[in-house]
Write a protein that holds these residues in place. Structure first.
Motif, PDB file in Angstrom:
ATOM      1  N   ARG A  47       0.700  -1.307  -0.074  1.00  0.00           N
ATOM      2  CA  ARG A  47      -0.484   0.242   0.169  1.00  0.00           C
ATOM      3  C   ARG A  47       1.424   1.461   0.017  1.00  0.00           C
ATOM      4  O   ARG A  47       1.569   1.348   0.605  1.00  0.00           O
ATOM      5  N   THR A  48       0.287   2.205  -1.139  1.00  0.00           N
ATOM      6  CA  THR A  48       1.225   3.287  -0.880  1.00  0.00           C
ATOM      7  C   THR A  48       0.495   4.684  -0.324  1.00  0.00           C
ATOM      8  O   THR A  48      -0.464   4.491   0.237  1.00  0.00           O
ATOM      9  N   ARG A  49       0.914   5.649   0.113  1.00  0.00           N
ATOM     10  CA  ARG A  49       0.820   6.999   0.824  1.00  0.00           C
ATOM     11  C   ARG A  49      -0.483   7.482  -0.285  1.00  0.00           C
ATOM     12  O   ARG A  49      -0.090   7.049  -1.780  1.00  0.00           O
ATOM     13  N   GLY A  50      -1.627   7.434   0.039  1.00  0.00           N
ATOM     14  CA  GLY A  50      -2.755   8.056  -0.522  1.00  0.00           C
ATOM     15  C   GLY A  50      -3.991   6.995  -1.335  1.00  0.00           C
ATOM     16  O   GLY A  50      -4.780   6.599  -1.286  1.00  0.00           O
ATOM     17  N   GLY A  51      -3.510   5.696  -0.579  1.00  0.00           N
ATOM     18  CA  GLY A  51      -4.536   4.206  -0.815  1.00  0.00           C
ATOM     19  C   GLY A  51      -3.745   3.627  -1.899  1.00  0.00           C
ATOM     20  O   GLY A  51      -4.601   2.779  -2.076  1.00  0.00           O
ATOM     21  N   GLY A  52      -2.543   3.819  -3.165  1.00  0.00           N
ATOM     22  CA  GLY A  52      -2.415   3.335  -4.180  1.00  0.00           C
ATOM     23  C   GLY A  52      -1.853   1.778  -3.693  1.00  0.00           C
ATOM     24  O   GLY A  52      -1.702   1.683  -2.460  1.00  0.00           O
ATOM     25  N   LEU A  53      -1.844   1.143  -4.521  1.00  0.00           N
ATOM     26  CA  LEU A  53      -1.508  -0.338  -4.088  1.00  0.00           C
ATOM     27  C   LEU A  53       0.358  -0.019  -5.165  1.00  0.00           C
ATOM     28  O   LEU A  53       0.081   0.119  -6.809  1.00  0.00           O
ATOM     29  N   LYS A  54       1.766  -0.407  -5.040  1.00  0.00           N
ATOM     30  CA  LYS A  54       2.138  -1.045  -5.698  1.00  0.00           C
ATOM     31  C   LYS A  54       2.966  -2.729  -6.002  1.00  0.00           C
ATOM     32  O   LYS A  54       2.378  -3.262  -4.891  1.00  0.00           O
ATOM     33  N   THR A  55       2.394  -3.056  -6.586  1.00  0.00           N
ATOM     34  CA  THR A  55       3.559  -4.425  -6.922  1.00  0.00           C
ATOM     35  C   THR A  55       4.688  -4.847  -7.460  1.00  0.00           C
ATOM     36  O   THR A  55       5.460  -3.934  -8.002  1.00  0.00           O
TER      37      THR A  55
END
Length: 129
Positions: A47-55
């Motif tokens: 989970r990234t800042r702002g609620g996004g996702l990184k794979t």
């Protein structure tokens, strides 16, 4: 151990010691380094800042190799060299700039597998001796 990427603990330009009006924020923490290797496909989602996702890719058997305008999904046979770090070179870690060997020749990795979750590469022209 987690590193904090914030400057509230540093001195000001004038040399004065700051007295921060707030504490640490979770978004200011550093993350774990995800190194990619050749092997069976294994990924991790963060989970990234702002609620996004990184794979992030932990290991992968294939790479998307571009030959001009044509892109092929090819098997990674081995890691030839990693110019970013000699230790990564010995450990056969895949990072941006790594030279990999595929069935159709050598290729240079153009993506960051630990951030983007995929290994993209460009075919390297081989010099005939």
């Amino acid at each position: 151990m987690v590193q904090w990427h914030t400057d509230i603990h540093k001195r000001k330009k004038t040399g004065a010691k700051p007295h921060p009006s707030r504490g640490k924020r979770k978004s200011e923490r550093g993350g774990e380094v995800h190194l990619a290797f050749v092997g069976e496909l294994e990924t991790v989602v963060r989970r990234t800042r702002g609620g996004g996702l990184k794979t992030a890719v932990l290991s992968t058997p294939t790479a998307n190799v571009a030959f001009g305008n044509v892109v092929k999904k090819l098997e990674i046979l081995r890691v030839v060299s990693n110019p970013s770090n000699r230790d990564y070179d010995r450990r056969k870690v895949i990072t941006k700039g790594t030279i990999i060997e595929t069935p159709e020749g050598l290729a240079r990795v153009t993506s960051s597998p630990g951030e983007h979750g995929v290994v993209n590469a460009v075919a390297v022209k081989q010099v005939q001796a």
